[in-house]
Design an enzyme around this catalytic site. Structure first.
Site, PDB file in Angstrom:
ATOM      1  N   GLU A 113      44.033  39.218  43.439  1.00 14.82           N
ATOM      2  CA  GLU A 113      45.101  38.798  42.516  1.00 14.82           C
ATOM      3  C   GLU A 113      45.344  39.991  41.614  1.00 14.82           C
ATOM      4  O   GLU A 113      44.562  40.284  40.721  1.00 14.82           O
ATOM      5  CB  GLU A 113      44.661  37.562  41.725  1.00 14.82           C
ATOM      6  CG  GLU A 113      45.837  36.833  41.087  1.00 14.82           C
ATOM      7  CD  GLU A 113      46.010  37.134  39.617  1.00 14.82           C
ATOM      8  OE1 GLU A 113      46.516  38.232  39.297  1.00 14.82           O
ATOM      9  OE2 GLU A 113      45.640  36.296  38.790  1.00 14.82           O
ATOM     10  N   LEU A 114      46.448  40.681  41.871  1.00 12.60           N
ATOM     11  CA  LEU A 114      46.693  41.970  41.237  1.00 12.60           C
ATOM     12  C   LEU A 114      47.830  41.866  40.223  1.00 12.60           C
ATOM     13  O   LEU A 114      48.021  40.839  39.596  1.00 12.60           O
ATOM     14  CB  LEU A 114      46.950  43.021  42.312  1.00 12.60           C
ATOM     15  CG  LEU A 114      45.856  43.080  43.402  1.00 12.60           C
ATOM     16  CD1 LEU A 114      46.194  44.114  44.453  1.00 12.60           C
ATOM     17  CD2 LEU A 114      44.479  43.335  42.797  1.00 12.60           C
TER      18      LEU A 114
ATOM     19  N   CYS B 290      48.858  38.412  33.637  1.00  7.78           N
ATOM     20  CA  CYS B 290      49.439  38.817  34.924  1.00  7.78           C
ATOM     21  C   CYS B 290      50.709  38.026  35.232  1.00  7.78           C
ATOM     22  O   CYS B 290      51.675  38.580  35.766  1.00  7.78           O
ATOM     23  CB  CYS B 290      48.415  38.621  36.047  1.00  7.78           C
ATOM     24  SG  CYS B 290      46.965  39.669  35.915  1.00  7.78           S
TER      25      CYS B 290
ATOM     26  N   LYS C 188      30.977  41.335  38.392  1.00  4.40           N
ATOM     27  CA  LYS C 188      31.184  42.654  37.782  1.00  4.40           C
ATOM     28  C   LYS C 188      32.355  42.489  36.820  1.00  4.40           C
ATOM     29  O   LYS C 188      33.514  42.506  37.222  1.00  4.40           O
ATOM     30  CB  LYS C 188      31.482  43.703  38.857  1.00  4.40           C
ATOM     31  CG  LYS C 188      32.122  45.004  38.343  1.00  4.40           C
ATOM     32  CD  LYS C 188      31.268  45.733  37.335  1.00  4.40           C
ATOM     33  CE  LYS C 188      31.976  47.002  36.861  1.00  4.40           C
ATOM     34  NZ  LYS C 188      32.951  46.738  35.774  1.00  4.40           N
ATOM     35  N   HIS C 189      32.040  42.311  35.532  1.00  6.73           N
ATOM     36  CA  HIS C 189      33.092  42.069  34.553  1.00  6.73           C
ATOM     37  C   HIS C 189      33.581  43.389  33.964  1.00  6.73           C
ATOM     38  O   HIS C 189      32.973  44.446  34.149  1.00  6.73           O
ATOM     39  CB  HIS C 189      32.581  41.150  33.442  1.00  6.73           C
ATOM     40  CG  HIS C 189      33.611  40.190  32.943  1.00  6.73           C
ATOM     41  ND1 HIS C 189      34.973  40.447  32.985  1.00  6.73           N
ATOM     42  CD2 HIS C 189      33.501  38.953  32.373  1.00  6.73           C
ATOM     43  CE1 HIS C 189      35.629  39.426  32.483  1.00  6.73           C
ATOM     44  NE2 HIS C 189      34.773  38.503  32.108  1.00  6.73           N
TER      45      HIS C 189
ATOM     46  N   GLY D 216      42.830  42.290  39.085  1.00  6.76           N
ATOM     47  CA  GLY D 216      42.963  43.547  38.363  1.00  6.76           C
ATOM     48  C   GLY D 216      44.207  44.304  38.765  1.00  6.76           C
ATOM     49  O   GLY D 216      45.196  43.714  39.221  1.00  6.76           O
TER      50      GLY D 216
ATOM     51  N   ASN E 136      41.348  40.208  30.294  1.00  8.57           N
ATOM     52  CA  ASN E 136      42.386  39.538  29.507  1.00  8.57           C
ATOM     53  C   ASN E 136      42.131  38.045  29.302  1.00  8.57           C
ATOM     54  O   ASN E 136      42.532  37.476  28.286  1.00  8.57           O
ATOM     55  CB  ASN E 136      43.773  39.782  30.108  1.00  8.57           C
ATOM     56  CG  ASN E 136      43.893  39.295  31.536  1.00  8.57           C
ATOM     57  OD1 ASN E 136      42.940  39.375  32.317  1.00  8.57           O
ATOM     58  ND2 ASN E 136      45.064  38.827  31.899  1.00  8.57           N
TER      59      ASN E 136
END
Length: 463
Positions: A235-236, A269, A161-162, A213, A138
């Site tokens: 960070e979710l 987020c 790892k994108h 994610g 995002n």
């Protein structure tokens, strides 16, 4: 038919404005992963041995490269995930400001810390090693750099790892870091499947893991890292409360709520997802909010005037629509939107739902798109209870003219951040992170550096 964003053998970058495939990036094999991890360790050894001033100079160069290439970087983000071009440029500039801030403040952050014992005991901050970072789409640049800059400043390596749909952005960032002066391997892209992500986490050459994610992805990765006794920062998801009390400046609150909910097509987020209105001002706020949302320019994200572009992925638009329809079925009232927009592009109509209550999907779950849920609170205490009635705890906002009251209320809200008379935002000068199912650990400020450092005690002549 919706395009696939993950084939069995490659990551696909697909333009959500028209469905065209921009790039196809073959997944790396286990042999390639082994080589990348070996190069990452070599890069770490070279980079961790550099002087702090060398790292600060590198960050200054990186800021200059980002500003020089702002148009190419922004265009790639716009094509890959539909971010309106003006907002894409702003994201790149924000990354440059991030580099500037750490270049100016990094020396003080990394300096030894004295203790109450005196000169004979102090604390040094030493790098841990290569950090595996699993990042979302995002904010394809900001999410990466807000972790990579402090991690690299500390002397660690950063292996990215994108998300599969923004691999073009990933490789542009990698090229920029190499040009800025990091050694080969100190920043590198891993284009790997979830199975190989697990193998990377278990590999002894990976020292720690950072994840931004979903709750599902974060918990799975944290379990794997925990089994290997490796540090994680997560960070979710978030379902941030945006509380407007009866004494608030309504005009300013409405403007902030519109930006806080609908920028980046609502795919943030820390967006203002649950707008909690104290009853006396609920009707007035709602009227003004609807007026503002209804005129937001929607369209081609490469158009300078567009504010809301397409959602980044077709499957996420379908999921969002299911959440909205279930909320309506549960009794919420549609004030605006609430449906997919016709045509080939992946647009979802800016949506405002009223009468949202606990137990409804738009209250209980994270809605990752242009959907605002309006909730009425009977008073201040009810507003706080509603704000805390969530499995998430990332960020939030309080609008009131009474700053003393705001300070008291902020301490009662279970989130990692509270913004008074503003909307939630990330800034290098302050930490960001959550509690509950929004994750743990902090990014940015000096906190983001120390998360991936060994705080080593050095004590001379202890008797």
């Amino acid at each position: 038919m919706n395009p696939s964003f993950n084939s069995t053998d490659s990551a696909l970058s697909t333009n959500p404005s028209n469905g065209d495939v921009i790039g196809r990036y073959p997944y790396q094999s286990i042999g390639h992963l082994d080589q990348s991890l070996g190069l990452g360790m070599q890069g770490f050894k070279a980079w961790s041995g550099t002087a702090v001033q060398t790292r600060l100079d590198m960050l200054e160069r990186m800021a200059g490269i980002l500003r020089r290439d702002i148009e190419a970087l922004a265009r790639m983000a716009t094509r890959e995930m539909g971010k309106p071009i003006v907002q894409a440029r702003a994201e790149v500039e924000k990354c440059a400001v991030l580099c500037d801030w750490y270049a100016q403040n990094g020396a003080g952050i990394l300096g030894d810390r004295s203790t109450s014992i005196g000169d004979q005991a102090y604390v040094s901050y030493l790098p841990l090693g290569p950090v595996l970072a699993v990042m979302p789409w995002n904010f394809p640049y900001w999410q990466v750099l807000r972790g990579a800059v402090p991690i690299l400043l500390g002397g660690n390596a950063y292996l990215l790892k994108h998300a599969p749909n923004v691999m073009g952005c990933a490789y542009l960032v990698e090229a920029a870091w190499l040009e800025a002066g990091v050694p080969p391997g100190a920043f590198s892209v891993l284009n790997i499947t979830p199975e190989l992500v697990s193998k990377a986490i278990a590999d002894p050459r990976i020292a720690a893991v950072a994840v931004t994610g979903s709750v599902r992805a974060g918990s799975a990765i944290a379990a794997q890292a925990g089994a290997a006794l490796k540090k994680t920062v997560l960070e979710l998801g978030g379902s941030d409360p945006f509380i407007v009390l009866a004494d608030a400046d309504l005009e300013s609150a409405v403007k902030a709520a519109v930006v806080g909910r609908f920028q980046n097509s609502g795919q943030i987020c820390i967006a203002a997802k649950r707008i909690i209105l104290e009853a006396p001002i609920a009707a007035a706020f709602t009227e003004r909010f609807l007026e503002a949302v209804s005129v937001l320019p929607i369209g081609n994200p490469e158009d300078e005037k567009t504010y809301i572009g397409p959602m980044a992925r077709y499957d996420l638009r379908d999921e969002l629509d299911t959440q909205v329809q279930r909320t309506i079925q549960a009794g919420a009232k549609v004030l605006l939107g609430a449906g997919k927009m016709p045509g080939k592009a992946n647009f979802y109509a800016p949506t405002v739902l009223a009468g949202v209550k606990p137990g409804m999907v738009a209250f209980d779950q994270e809605t990752f798109g242009p959907v605002a849920a309006l909730i009425v609170a009977e008073g201040v205490d009810d507003a706080i209870d509603l704000a805390n009635n969530s499995e998430f705890g990332l960020s939030g906002a309080i609008w009131t003219r009474n700053k003393d009251l705001a300070r008291q209320l902020a301490r009662r809200i279970d989130t990692g951040g509270i913004f008074v008379n503003g909307f939630s935002a990330s800034d290098p000068r302050v930490p960001i992170g959550g509690v509950k199912k929004s994750g743990y650990g902090r990014e940015l400020s000096h906190y983001g550096v120390y998360e991936f450092m060994n705080a080593q005690t050095i004590w001379f002549d202890r008797t």
